[in-house]
Enzyme design. Structure first.
Site, PDB file in Angstrom:
ATOM      1  N   SER A  50      70.729  31.591  69.112  1.00  0.00           N
ATOM      2  CA  SER A  50      71.741  30.525  68.532  1.00  0.00           C
ATOM      3  C   SER A  50      72.935  30.723  69.234  1.00  0.00           C
ATOM      4  O   SER A  50      73.408  31.369  69.850  1.00  0.00           O
ATOM      5  CB  SER A  50      71.840  30.838  67.073  1.00  0.00           C
ATOM      6  OG  SER A  50      72.721  31.944  66.951  1.00  0.00           O
ATOM      7  N   ASP A  82      68.298  28.237  70.315  1.00  0.00           N
ATOM      8  CA  ASP A  82      67.899  27.678  69.018  1.00  0.00           C
ATOM      9  C   ASP A  82      69.017  26.697  68.489  1.00  0.00           C
ATOM     10  O   ASP A  82      70.299  27.246  68.563  1.00  0.00           O
ATOM     11  CB  ASP A  82      67.822  28.772  67.937  1.00  0.00           C
ATOM     12  CG  ASP A  82      67.180  28.806  66.893  1.00  0.00           C
ATOM     13  OD1 ASP A  82      66.270  27.712  66.825  1.00  0.00           O
ATOM     14  OD2 ASP A  82      67.568  29.424  65.854  1.00  0.00           O
ATOM     15  N   HIS A 180      66.455  27.452  56.186  1.00  0.00           N
ATOM     16  CA  HIS A 180      67.029  28.448  56.491  1.00  0.00           C
ATOM     17  C   HIS A 180      67.456  29.294  55.711  1.00  0.00           C
ATOM     18  O   HIS A 180      67.741  29.217  54.336  1.00  0.00           O
ATOM     19  CB  HIS A 180      68.030  28.164  57.778  1.00  0.00           C
ATOM     20  CG  HIS A 180      67.309  27.299  58.699  1.00  0.00           C
ATOM     21  ND1 HIS A 180      67.587  25.890  59.031  1.00  0.00           N
ATOM     22  CD2 HIS A 180      66.927  27.698  59.766  1.00  0.00           C
ATOM     23  CE1 HIS A 180      67.280  25.594  60.375  1.00  0.00           C
ATOM     24  NE2 HIS A 180      66.644  26.731  60.746  1.00  0.00           N
ATOM     25  N   GLY A 212      62.844  27.778  59.572  1.00  0.00           N
ATOM     26  CA  GLY A 212      63.014  28.330  58.361  1.00  0.00           C
ATOM     27  C   GLY A 212      61.611  29.028  57.691  1.00  0.00           C
ATOM     28  O   GLY A 212      61.365  28.824  56.655  1.00  0.00           O
ATOM     29  N   ASN A 254      59.439  29.958  63.437  1.00  0.00           N
ATOM     30  CA  ASN A 254      61.050  30.570  63.667  1.00  0.00           C
ATOM     31  C   ASN A 254      61.166  31.751  62.626  1.00  0.00           C
ATOM     32  O   ASN A 254      60.971  31.517  61.473  1.00  0.00           O
ATOM     33  CB  ASN A 254      61.889  29.555  63.768  1.00  0.00           C
ATOM     34  CG  ASN A 254      62.086  28.864  64.931  1.00  0.00           C
ATOM     35  OD1 ASN A 254      61.160  28.890  65.656  1.00  0.00           O
ATOM     36  ND2 ASN A 254      62.932  27.986  64.920  1.00  0.00           N
ATOM     37  N   SER A 257      65.671  35.538  59.366  1.00  0.00           N
ATOM     38  CA  SER A 257      66.270  36.100  58.178  1.00  0.00           C
ATOM     39  C   SER A 257      65.127  37.551  58.115  1.00  0.00           C
ATOM     40  O   SER A 257      65.817  38.281  57.492  1.00  0.00           O
ATOM     41  CB  SER A 257      65.814  35.051  56.985  1.00  0.00           C
ATOM     42  OG  SER A 257      66.832  34.107  57.111  1.00  0.00           O
TER      43      SER A 257
HETATM   44  P1  13P Z   1      64.800  32.006  58.725  1.00  0.00           P
HETATM   45  O1  13P Z   1      65.973  31.600  58.237  1.00  0.00           O
HETATM   46  O2  13P Z   1      63.609  31.611  57.887  1.00  0.00           O
HETATM   47  O3  13P Z   1      64.370  33.055  59.275  1.00  0.00           O
HETATM   48  O4  13P Z   1      64.577  30.744  59.994  1.00  0.00           O
HETATM   49  C1  13P Z   1      65.159  30.968  61.126  1.00  0.00           C
HETATM   50  C2  13P Z   1      65.064  29.757  61.842  1.00  0.00           C
HETATM   51  O5  13P Z   1      64.669  28.859  61.682  1.00  0.00           O
HETATM   52  C3  13P Z   1      65.931  29.684  63.328  1.00  0.00           C
HETATM   53  O6  13P Z   1      66.003  28.686  63.865  1.00  0.00           O
HETATM   54  O1  G3H Z   2      68.428  28.763  62.028  1.00  0.00           O
HETATM   55  C1  G3H Z   2      69.123  29.694  62.545  1.00  0.00           C
HETATM   56  C2  G3H Z   2      69.113  30.908  62.738  1.00  0.00           C
HETATM   57  O2  G3H Z   2      68.915  31.672  61.855  1.00  0.00           O
HETATM   58  C3  G3H Z   2      70.466  31.595  63.741  1.00  0.00           C
HETATM   59  O3  G3H Z   2      71.236  31.777  62.766  1.00  0.00           O
HETATM   60  O4  G3H Z   2      73.235  30.522  63.747  1.00  0.00           O
HETATM   61  O5  G3H Z   2      73.551  32.479  62.061  1.00  0.00           O
HETATM   62  O6  G3H Z   2      72.883  32.831  64.397  1.00  0.00           O
HETATM   63  P1  G3H Z   2      72.797  32.069  63.142  1.00  0.00           P
HETATM   64 ZN    ZN Z   3      65.944  26.910  62.590  1.00  0.00          ZN
END
Ligand code: 13P
Ligand code: G3H
Ligand code: ZN
Length: 309
Positions: A50, A82, A180, A212, A254, A257
């Site tokens: 990210s 991402d 998410h 998510g 994805n 979490s």
């Molecule tokens: P989670 O928060 O469900 O792990 O989703 C991660 C995600 O979509 C990253 O782009």
């Molecule tokens: O969808 C987002 C990912 O969980 C990344 O999270 O932006 O806190 O790194 P972050």
């Molecule tokens: Zn995402």
């Protein structure tokens, strides 16, 4: 093996009725845990970064860590941006060696999302990089964006053809009820498979992405709660729902979490049980092992992408 794009892995995943895991990475232990599991299970892999992760660890460190993962495993690995939120960020990742990027224009108007996504696709394809776009808005929290449940909105199937054919994207993230973070559902988990079905009817053999998609594994939530944390009410997407999506048009799932929970739960436990230990390896090592076993479980029991290389 050098980095690969997502083209080949999505084609095989679509045909085989499974999904590739896209795991968010921030540091060495996370990258090692994920890639060791994928290596042992012979699974193609997407490591995604990210904007926040890139700011935290720096582009160069992340590139070098992923290079090390390639050298150690020889796996087909795509390195993916991402939730890219601008042309400049996507360009910087493409120029810096990523093999795939997401441009997330889901907060823009439909026309603006198309225009921005098309611009990224033109630049990326010229350099042999694949692009993921997004239609529909997921609720939840990312680094810089906090979308409330009321502001989240399902993907409208009647928009997907114009978006995909108008932009040239290689995959499409859609909103069907996931969100998410660790608090995804207030009541019973529910996903709109009808939207997924209609989208895939309109886009035959086109790879769909589910964001998510962590299950918010209860074992790790309990561990956090037991060792001084507070995560009551945390709830994720049940594994059988993800398996069903992977058997449909969803080719990329994805997960961030669940990595965070495995890592944090394990570190809390190690610190509580060994209050006199102050060597970081004593808690980062077990955390890396927990990530590895959690990712192995996802690969084998949820995504179905083991033995696919
Ligand atoms: P989670 O928060 O469900 O792990 O989703 C991660 C995600 O979509 C990253 O782009
Ligand atoms: O969808 C987002 C990912 O969980 C990344 O999270 O932006 O806190 O790194 P972050
Ligand atoms: Zn995402």
């Amino acid at each position: 093996m050098p980095l690969v794009t997502t083209t080949e892995m999505f084609k095989k995943a679509y045909e085989g009725g499974y999904a590739i895991g896209a795991f968010n990475v921030n540091n060495m232990e996370i990258i090692q845990g994920i890639t060791e599991a994928a290596y042992e299970e012979k699974a193609p892999l997407i490591l995604q970064v990210s904007a926040g992760a890139r700011k935290y660890a720096s582009h160069t460190y992340l590139m070098k860590l992923v290079e090390a993962a390639l050298a150690e495993t020889d796996l087909p690995i795509a390195l993916h941006l991402d939730h890219g939120d601008s042309f400049e960020l996507c360009k910087s990742c493409i120029d810096g060696g990523f093999s795939s990027v997401m441009i997330d224009g889901s907060h823009l108007s439909f026309a603006e999302n198309i225009a921005l996504t098309k611009r990224v696709v033109e630049y990326a394809h010229d350099k042999g990089v694949t692009v993921e776009g997004e239609l529909g808005k997921l609720a939840g929290i990312e680094d810089d964006v906090n979308v409330s449940a009321e502001d989240g909105s399902y993907t409208k199937p009647d928009e997907v053809e114009e978006f995909v054919f108008g932009t040239g994207v290689d995959s499409l993230a859609i909103a069907i009820g996931t969100s998410h973070g660790a608090f995804k559902f207030k009541g019973e988990p529910m996903l709109r498979y009808d939207i997924l079905e209609e989208v895939s009817r309109r886009l035959p053999e086109f790879p769909i992405v589910l964001h998510g998609a962590s299950s918010v594994i209860p074992e790790y939530v309990d561990m956090i709660n037991t060792f001084g944390g507070e995560m009551s009410g945390a709830k994720g997407v049940p594994e059988d729902m993800l398996r069903k999506a992977a058997g449909m048009a969803v080719c990329k799932i994805n997960i961030d979490s669940d990595l965070r929970l495995a890592m944090t739960g394990t570190i809390r436990k190690e610190m509580a049980e060994h209050p006199d230990a102050f060597d970081p390896r004593k808690y980062l090592g077990p955390a890396r092992e927990a990530i590895k076993e959690m990712v192995r479980h996802k690969i084998v029991n949820v995504l179905g992408c083991n033995n696919k290389i």
